[in-house]
Design a protein around this motif. Sequence first.
Motif, PDB file in Angstrom:
ATOM      1  N   GLY A 109       0.830  -1.212   0.000  1.00 15.43           N
ATOM      2  CA  GLY A 109       0.000   0.000   0.000  1.00 15.43           C
ATOM      3  C   GLY A 109       0.856   1.250   0.000  1.00 15.43           C
ATOM      4  N   THR A 110       0.184   2.407  -0.124  1.00 14.37           N
ATOM      5  CA  THR A 110       0.929   3.670  -0.071  1.00 14.37           C
ATOM      6  C   THR A 110       0.346   4.544   1.026  1.00 14.37           C
ATOM      7  N   ALA A 111       1.209   5.399   1.555  1.00  8.56           N
ATOM      8  CA  ALA A 111       0.788   6.277   2.649  1.00  8.56           C
ATOM      9  C   ALA A 111       0.103   7.518   2.069  1.00  8.56           C
ATOM     10  N   ASP A 112      -1.061   7.827   2.588  1.00 12.23           N
ATOM     11  CA  ASP A 112      -1.804   8.991   2.121  1.00 12.23           C
ATOM     12  C   ASP A 112      -1.470  10.187   3.032  1.00 12.23           C
ATOM     13  N   PRO A 139      -3.681  14.734  10.529  1.00 14.52           N
ATOM     14  CA  PRO A 139      -4.145  14.961  11.912  1.00 14.52           C
ATOM     15  C   PRO A 139      -3.219  14.343  12.954  1.00 14.52           C
ATOM     16  N   TRP A 140      -2.604  13.201  12.602  1.00 15.08           N
ATOM     17  CA  TRP A 140      -1.721  12.546  13.579  1.00 15.08           C
ATOM     18  C   TRP A 140      -0.390  13.295  13.704  1.00 15.08           C
ATOM     19  N   LEU A 141       0.073  13.816  12.580  1.00 14.65           N
ATOM     20  CA  LEU A 141       1.295  14.633  12.652  1.00 14.65           C
ATOM     21  C   LEU A 141       1.032  15.876  13.505  1.00 14.65           C
ATOM     22  N   ALA A 187      -5.441   3.527  14.857  1.00 14.88           N
ATOM     23  CA  ALA A 187      -6.247   4.422  14.019  1.00 14.88           C
ATOM     24  C   ALA A 187      -6.804   3.710  12.783  1.00 14.88           C
ATOM     25  N   ASP A 188      -7.784   4.372  12.186  1.00  9.65           N
ATOM     26  CA  ASP A 188      -8.382   3.839  10.966  1.00  9.65           C
ATOM     27  C   ASP A 188      -7.547   4.330   9.761  1.00  9.65           C
ATOM     28  N   LEU A 189      -6.357   3.789   9.653  1.00  9.22           N
ATOM     29  CA  LEU A 189      -5.414   4.176   8.578  1.00  9.22           C
ATOM     30  C   LEU A 189      -4.868   2.898   7.970  1.00  9.22           C
ATOM     31  N   LYS A 236       0.478   4.064   8.630  1.00 10.52           N
ATOM     32  CA  LYS A 236       0.925   3.858  10.018  1.00 10.52           C
ATOM     33  C   LYS A 236       2.449   3.757  10.077  1.00 10.52           C
ATOM     34  N   ARG A 237       3.005   2.986   9.170  1.00 12.91           N
ATOM     35  CA  ARG A 237       4.472   2.843   9.157  1.00 12.91           C
ATOM     36  C   ARG A 237       5.138   4.199   8.891  1.00 12.91           C
ATOM     37  N   ALA A 238       4.572   4.945   7.961  1.00 13.77           N
ATOM     38  CA  ALA A 238       5.169   6.250   7.629  1.00 13.77           C
ATOM     39  C   ALA A 238       5.102   7.190   8.849  1.00 13.77           C
ATOM     40  N   LEU A 239       3.978   7.153   9.558  1.00 14.05           N
ATOM     41  CA  LEU A 239       3.852   8.021  10.737  1.00 14.05           C
ATOM     42  C   LEU A 239       4.827   7.590  11.837  1.00 14.05           C
ATOM     43  N   ILE A 240       4.951   6.293  12.014  1.00 12.39           N
ATOM     44  CA  ILE A 240       5.870   5.804  13.058  1.00 12.39           C
ATOM     45  C   ILE A 240       7.301   6.228  12.727  1.00 12.39           C
ATOM     46  N   ALA A 241       7.633   6.153  11.446  1.00 14.98           N
ATOM     47  CA  ALA A 241       8.982   6.583  11.034  1.00 14.98           C
ATOM     48  C   ALA A 241       9.176   8.072  11.333  1.00 14.98           C
TER      49      ALA A 241
END
Length: 472
Positions: A344-347, A353-355, A381-383, A388-393
């Motif tokens: 998948g790709t990160a949107d 909102p999480w950032l 979250a509903d992501l 999720k991986r991109a946000l964690i990074a």
Amino acid sequence: MQLYNSMTHAKEEFKTHEPGKVSFYTCGPTVYHFAHIGNLRTYIMEDVLEKALRWEGYEVLRVMNITDVGHLSSDADTGEDKMVKGAKREHKTVMEIAKFYTDAFFADFAKLGCRYPDVVQPATGMIPEYIQVITKLLDTGYAYQAGGNIYFDTSKLKKYYVFNDHDAEDLQTGVRDSVEEDGNKRNKNDFVLWFTKSKFEDQALKWDSPWGVGYPGWHIECSCISMKYCGEYLDLHAGGIDNAFPHHTNEIAQSEAYLGHEWCSQWFHPRHLNTAGGKMSKSKGEFLTVSLLEEKGYDPLVYRLFCLQSHYRKALTFTWENLDNSAAAYDKLVKRVAALGEEGTADEEAMKPWLEQFQAALDNDLNTSLAVTALYDVLKADLNDAAKRALIARFDEVLGLDLLGHAAALKEKEAAPAQSGEGDAEIEALIAQRAQAKAAKNWAEADRIRDELKAQGIELIDTKEGTTWKRV
Ligand code: AMP
Ligand code: ZN
């Protein structure tokens, strides 16, 4: 970013002298012994602050000194030099001690996920700069010579106590309330800028100076190192709360007297790590180190998480139970991250909102526990997994918990064939006994079993997922 400033005793909007650039000075270790995990709490919180500023787009110059001369066993300029004391204890030279403990410090620093500073400057490398500053302080009447030493005259300042409100009588001339008090001082809080051999014969490192062969006092290094690399205006200065007085107070006194203007307006002072018996301290001799945590099977990043879970301006009490809770939380986080799919790709839009939540936590006086909460919120979250991986990074650029790295290692381990040492029943039984001993906090028994296996040529490797072994 709103940050508490101990100089004004208030949360304030963080500002810099030059737009977009931060000069950040942090007091480094006195390298006469290993850093304990209390010292390292301060360095972890400074590292998070540095990374938060970078995350928000600032260009940060982080400067750190290494105290390898001049810090006496009492902050009031009395007692033995800590470095000389360390060298005597270990029958080594001062420079050997300094090298060994500087390397040990940065090894711990890296294991805890801290970024190596842009500039690291040992105090012994700056003697000409100290002489230049002290000469000017003498010329302008801020310093005086007495009994072979050069002192800073605190009575020449409009305001000396900048961080806390002290009694006026503390400043009185000639107060001598302890046997250790130095009779050469004109005022109780005057401090030494330069010692000469006339007073301290056994100092190992000495340099020539206009006032005789000697060595610098402890505080002058931080003023001179900071001015050399950060210039006349420092944006941010940090150190553990015990440094606020007298060390930082004296740094301000001599820097501003030398420069003739305000020097640093923002001060960041993480509070202490305590044990049930009080403040953890190197000079007490008994203290916890990163190596000890590792020996007991804890990943150093578990200690980082433990620190992030509470606010830097609150004293933190260390207990093994609390560390175990952080270890369990860390393991769970790693497992949850490992379970995220790779496709998948990160949107970017969906991540926003999480950032924002994460940044709001940082902007609220570096609220790291809320920043960790943002991490948990992302995981549930509903992501899609890619987002999720991109946000964690992104979050990990500040949190420094290496969650993706540890998750990848866990997946690799799960996919790998059986360990070389598996299947030997006797060894496995001893490892199980040791795990029980550790769970019961019976460290002596756990160490005994490790030693028994070592004697048979078996080395144990503690990981978060359990203990494995190999023949050596
Ligand atoms: P030192 O190596 O003694 O010069 O101290 C290094 C840093 O650790 C300084 O910034 C101290 O303020 C800080 N520090 C000392 N003891 C503690 C403690 N128990 N908890 C947190 N920070 C500490
Ligand atoms: Zn300092």
